[in-house]
Design an enzyme around this catalytic site. Sequence first.
Site, short mmCIF file in Angstrom:
data_model
loop_
_atom_site.label_atom_id
_atom_site.label_comp_id
_atom_site.label_asym_id
_atom_site.label_seq_id
_atom_site.Cartn_x
_atom_site.Cartn_y
_atom_site.Cartn_z
N LYS A 81 0.39 -0.87 0.12
CA LYS A 81 -0.01 0.26 -0.37
C LYS A 81 0.72 1.02 0.16
CE LYS A 81 0.49 1.21 4.37
NZ LYS A 81 1.00 3.13 4.75
N THR A 97 -3.76 5.43 3.05
CA THR A 97 -2.92 6.39 2.83
C THR A 97 -3.17 6.77 1.27
OG1 THR A 97 -1.83 3.95 3.73
CG2 THR A 97 -0.26 5.84 2.35
O1 LIG Z 1 1.10 3.43 7.68
C1 LIG Z 1 1.10 4.62 8.19
C2 LIG Z 1 -0.47 4.22 8.26
O2 LIG Z 1 -1.67 3.08 8.35
C3 LIG Z 1 1.59 5.45 7.29
O3 LIG Z 1 1.73 5.85 5.72
P1 LIG Z 1 2.72 6.54 6.06
O4 LIG Z 1 4.41 6.25 6.63
O5 LIG Z 1 2.15 6.82 4.69
O6 LIG Z 1 2.61 8.53 6.88
#
Ligand SMILES: O=C(CO)COP(=O)(O)O
Length: 326
Positions: A190, A247
């Site tokens: 993701k 995300t």
């Molecule tokens: O894993 C995350 C939310 O579930 C955090 O996302 P980011 O690492 O893109 O900030």
Amino acid sequence: MTPFQSVAVIGAGAWGTALATVAARAGRNVTLWARNAEHAARIAATRDNPRLPRVPIAPEIVVTSDLALAARADMLLIATPAQHLRGAVNLLASHMAKPVPVVACAKGIEHGTHKFMTDVIAEAAPHALPAILSGPSFADDVARGLPTAVTLAAKDEALASNLVQSLGSATFRPYHTTDIRGVEIGGAAKNVLAIAVGIAVGRKLGASAQAALTTRGFAELTRLGRALGARGETLTGLSGLGDLILTCSSPQSRNFALGLALGRGEQPPAGKLAEGESTAPVLIELAASQNIEMPVSNAVASILSGRSTIDTAISALMTRPFKAEE
Ligand SMILES: O=C(CO)COP(=O)(O)O
Ligand SMILES: NC(=O)C1=CN([C@@H]2O[C@H](COP(=O)(O)OP(=O)(O)OC[C@H]3O[C@@H](n4cnc5c(N)ncnc54)[C@H](OP(=O)(O)O)[C@@H]3O)[C@@H](O)[C@H]2O)C=CC1
């Protein structure tokens, strides 16, 4: 009483700090370990971590750089970046006197080995009981006590359930499963897909493109998951579709924000960990080794490595041969 009364969190970044707060709210005795003694002392004194600013760290959380002290806990959460997880668990292993659950909280795949996080734990600490926690959960939201739900996987269902009992509270709701691989694939992929969607949004390609890219991203995440034995309900669950939706839709995500900057032709935010950047090349190597097509992830890897411009990559995605939807 929970079987795991004490919890140590290894890695005092944004996520480690949020997880320490979660465990303290669940009533556990919590130790937060930072590798740098000065950082540990500053966090302990100020009860504030610059990596997660303006979130007070409860006085009962012990902040330390003493790994032997942390390793005494009944369960360990590893919240370093994915590429540093092996190094951290290697150090821990020499202090672990008994088999304890070691829960990977990083999202990624190891470079070179193509190993997922629980496999790295099993290799680095053969006596550990590996588990993984993943799902839609921004550290800041979680630390502030906003309602969050995640997935927690371990090979043994009773262990997964006990870990959930030890960490869950009225604001943090983990669901247990034994589908470790499914949880790992969702969390790793993701982040790469969020960079793609961020790029599209930064390029002002429109809400329709955002939805299409997220959906086709989910299709390729599912293809890889199925090939590696993941269960459908995990891929459509919190750690798969749930985290992808979060995300791919919020600039609060560092991966989405990286894509956004690239799409706008701006400098990416400095000093922010975007795991998708490290995961992209290893994800496409893994997919190729399984003969799985991941065109969106490939496009991200090509753009990040400079092999393709954003416009060429978008055009290549849109002019692939028409096919049945699957
Ligand atoms: O894993 C995350 C939310 O579930 C955090 O996302 P980011 O690492 O893109 O900030
Ligand atoms: N932030 C979030 O919202 C979420 C993050 N995650 C995942 O958690 C992982 C960590 O992310 P996050 O906390 O946000 O990142 P940060 O950049 O905020 O922090 C990373 C932390 O890891 C520490 N670290 C780096 N290498 C090592 C090592 N070898 N041993 C011990 N500690 C080390 C760093 O220490 P130092 O300060 O000394 O550099 C730093 O404190 C990532 O895989 C991410 O995908 C998962 C869910 C949510």
